[in-house]
Enzyme design. Structure first.
Site, PDB file in Angstrom:
ATOM      1  N   HIS A 101      -1.188   8.253   5.957  1.00  0.00           N
ATOM      2  CA  HIS A 101      -1.484   9.419   5.139  1.00  0.00           C
ATOM      3  C   HIS A 101      -2.825   9.241   4.448  1.00  0.00           C
ATOM      4  CE1 HIS A 101       0.671   6.592   2.539  1.00  0.00           C
ATOM      5  NE2 HIS A 101       0.066   7.148   1.491  1.00  0.00           N
ATOM      6  N   HIS A 103      -5.165  10.492   1.088  1.00  0.00           N
ATOM      7  CA  HIS A 103      -5.181  11.066  -0.254  1.00  0.00           C
ATOM      8  C   HIS A 103      -6.476  11.846  -0.431  1.00  0.00           C
ATOM      9  CE1 HIS A 103      -2.015   8.357  -1.995  1.00  0.00           C
ATOM     10  NE2 HIS A 103      -2.373   7.634  -0.953  1.00  0.00           N
TER      11      HIS A 103
END
Length: 138
Positions: A101, A103
């Site tokens: 993932h 940010h």
């Protein structure tokens, strides 16, 4: 491919609610539950890949396109002057959810957020030695 126990896979499948900001065929983006600043958003592929060493290269282009769209929206929505895109790989680098993932962190002048202390090489020869060592592993 998904992982039955992975929290981000469960979010992508709709089993766990999220504050969704973007979704397409390959990618989901939602607000981080513990934001650095309001608007801090996570961008994930919908398929499970542990880290940068496991994600297929072709999927990377879909993720990158989503990051561009979402980052522009975060800037507009928050009034931030800039943003960081952060991505951690493995525990030693701060990865806490083992589903890759990114940010998107909105940034503001004087917000006090420091990313990391900078080091340096002993000299140019030490830097060239490290470059050669990395290149030899490719």
């Amino acid at each position: 491919m998904t992982d039955a126990n992975c929290i981000f896979c469960r979010i992508a499948r709709g089993e766990i609610p999220c504050a969704k900001v973007y979704e397409d065929e390959y990618v989901l983006a939602f607000l981080d539950l513990a934001p650095v600043h309001p608007g801090h958003t996570l961008v994930i592929p919908k398929t499970h890949h542990k880290d940068m060493l496991e994600i297929p290269a072709g999927l990377g282009s879909a993720v990158f396109a989503a990051i561009q769209k979402v980052a522009a929206a975060v800037l507009e929505a928050t009034g931030a002057q800039g943003f960081n895109v952060m991505q951690n790989n493995r525990l030693a680098a701060g990865q806490t959810v083992f589903h890759i993932h990114w940010h998107i962190i909105p940034r503001f002048e004087g917000d006090g957020l420091e990313m990391w202390a900078q080091g340096k090489y002993a000299d140019g020869a030490a830097m060239q030695q490290m470059a050669a060592k990395v290149a030899a592993c490719l």
